[in-house]
Design an enzyme around this catalytic site. Structure first.
Site, PDB file in Angstrom:
ATOM      1  N   ASP A   1      31.219  22.231  54.909  1.00  0.00           N
ATOM      2  CA  ASP A   1      32.781  22.773  55.223  1.00  0.00           C
ATOM      3  C   ASP A   1      33.771  22.999  56.247  1.00  0.00           C
ATOM      4  O   ASP A   1      33.466  22.636  57.106  1.00  0.00           O
ATOM      5  CB  ASP A   1      31.972  24.655  55.051  1.00  0.00           C
ATOM      6  CG  ASP A   1      32.715  25.726  53.864  1.00  0.00           C
ATOM      7  OD1 ASP A   1      32.603  25.998  52.714  1.00  0.00           O
ATOM      8  OD2 ASP A   1      34.116  25.438  54.784  1.00  0.00           O
TER       9      ASP A   1
ATOM     10  N   VAL B   1      36.192  28.135  44.695  1.00  0.00           N
ATOM     11  CA  VAL B   1      36.431  27.255  43.755  1.00  0.00           C
ATOM     12  C   VAL B   1      35.775  27.060  42.703  1.00  0.00           C
ATOM     13  O   VAL B   1      34.633  27.375  42.545  1.00  0.00           O
ATOM     14  CB  VAL B   1      35.956  25.847  44.992  1.00  0.00           C
ATOM     15  CG1 VAL B   1      36.149  24.420  44.752  1.00  0.00           C
ATOM     16  CG2 VAL B   1      36.805  25.773  46.542  1.00  0.00           C
TER      17      VAL B   1
ATOM     18  N   HIS C   1      29.161  24.810  43.181  1.00  0.00           N
ATOM     19  CA  HIS C   1      28.633  24.514  44.709  1.00  0.00           C
ATOM     20  C   HIS C   1      27.967  25.413  45.621  1.00  0.00           C
ATOM     21  O   HIS C   1      27.366  26.669  45.250  1.00  0.00           O
ATOM     22  CB  HIS C   1      29.791  24.490  45.934  1.00  0.00           C
ATOM     23  CG  HIS C   1      30.703  25.314  46.149  1.00  0.00           C
ATOM     24  ND1 HIS C   1      31.137  26.265  44.891  1.00  0.00           N
ATOM     25  CD2 HIS C   1      30.662  26.743  47.063  1.00  0.00           C
ATOM     26  CE1 HIS C   1      32.003  27.327  45.297  1.00  0.00           C
ATOM     27  NE2 HIS C   1      31.412  27.695  46.246  1.00  0.00           N
ATOM     28  N   MET C   2      26.161  25.200  46.012  1.00  0.00           N
ATOM     29  CA  MET C   2      25.718  25.459  47.381  1.00  0.00           C
ATOM     30  C   MET C   2      25.465  25.622  47.942  1.00  0.00           C
ATOM     31  O   MET C   2      26.011  23.835  49.163  1.00  0.00           O
ATOM     32  CB  MET C   2      24.333  25.152  46.589  1.00  0.00           C
ATOM     33  CG  MET C   2      23.656  26.180  46.946  1.00  0.00           C
ATOM     34  SD  MET C   2      23.240  27.379  45.688  1.00  0.00           S
ATOM     35  CE  MET C   2      21.529  26.973  44.508  1.00  0.00           C
TER      36      MET C   2
HETATM   37  P1  AMP Z   1      33.714  29.632  47.669  1.00  0.00           P
HETATM   38  O1  AMP Z   1      34.062  30.851  47.939  1.00  0.00           O
HETATM   39  O2  AMP Z   1      32.478  29.719  47.383  1.00  0.00           O
HETATM   40  O3  AMP Z   1      33.612  29.315  46.219  1.00  0.00           O
HETATM   41  O4  AMP Z   1      33.648  28.373  48.869  1.00  0.00           O
HETATM   42  C1  AMP Z   1      33.965  27.995  49.056  1.00  0.00           C
HETATM   43  C2  AMP Z   1      33.875  26.789  50.101  1.00  0.00           C
HETATM   44  O5  AMP Z   1      34.903  25.965  49.941  1.00  0.00           O
HETATM   45  C3  AMP Z   1      34.802  27.757  51.411  1.00  0.00           C
HETATM   46  O6  AMP Z   1      33.356  28.202  52.243  1.00  0.00           O
HETATM   47  C4  AMP Z   1      35.433  26.670  51.894  1.00  0.00           C
HETATM   48  O7  AMP Z   1      35.673  27.474  53.379  1.00  0.00           O
HETATM   49  C5  AMP Z   1      35.661  25.480  51.733  1.00  0.00           C
HETATM   50  N1  AMP Z   1      36.368  24.228  51.372  1.00  0.00           N
HETATM   51  C6  AMP Z   1      37.549  24.280  50.520  1.00  0.00           C
HETATM   52  N2  AMP Z   1      37.764  23.224  50.566  1.00  0.00           N
HETATM   53  C7  AMP Z   1      37.655  22.397  51.372  1.00  0.00           C
HETATM   54  C8  AMP Z   1      37.007  20.746  51.596  1.00  0.00           C
HETATM   55  N3  AMP Z   1      38.589  20.611  51.142  1.00  0.00           N
HETATM   56  N4  AMP Z   1      37.017  20.583  52.106  1.00  0.00           N
HETATM   57  C9  AMP Z   1      35.432  20.995  52.636  1.00  0.00           C
HETATM   58  N5  AMP Z   1      35.140  22.904  52.164  1.00  0.00           N
HETATM   59  C10 AMP Z   1      36.286  22.931  51.856  1.00  0.00           C
END
Ligand code: AMP
Length: 120
Positions: A33, A100, A104-105
């Site tokens: 992350d 996103v 995703h887990m």
């Molecule tokens: P969620 O709130 O469960 O949708 O979490 C999305 C996660 O994606 C967050 O913890 C972000 O820090 C992570 N994230 C967003 N963009 C990226 C990226 N380019 N590479 C790695 N992690 C990302």
């Protein structure tokens, strides 16, 4: 809600955006992350176009579902998380705080990860 193929994880899967990859196989990609919330904070994503954990459960094949959870087991073992435990979180939809829209887990570990719901 329909799947948006321009979401950032879809773009990572297509190689349009780099990621800090930790594991990949036929079914999943896993990467660190970008804003870690624990000493180990890995995101595991299926390669198919699934919006959320419920969409994945409803539409993914048995092989994709088995592959997804087998990957979590593999990563947990490889990162030494199995002895002391870890947490998996799948934020889902608006109330779940999902940012996103590609399933995703989160795998969180490497130390105590606190209460399940902060402030609860
Ligand atoms: P969620 O709130 O469960 O949708 O979490 C999305 C996660 O994606 C967050 O913890 C972000 O820090 C992570 N994230 C967003 N963009 C990226 C990226 N380019 N590479 C790695 N992690 C990302």
């Amino acid at each position: 809600m329909t799947y948006d193929s321009n979401n950032i994880f879809a773009r990572i899967l297509r190689g349009e955006i780099p990621c800090d990859r930790v594991y990949e196989d036929d079914h999943v990609l896993a990467f660190n992350d970008i804003a870690p919330q624990a000493p180990v904070h890995i995101l595991v994503i299926p390669k198919g176009d699934y919006l959320s954990i419920d969409d994945f459960g409803a539409k993914a094949s048995a092989a994709e579902i088995k592959g997804f959870f087998a990957a979590i087991d593999h990563i947990a073992a490889a990162r030494g998380l199995k002895a002391n435990g870890f947490r998996c979180i799948a934020n889902t939809g608006t109330h779940g705080g999902q940012e996103v829209p590609h399933f995703h887990m989160h795998i969180l570990g490497g130390g105590p990860v606190g209460r399940m719901v902060p402030g609860a």
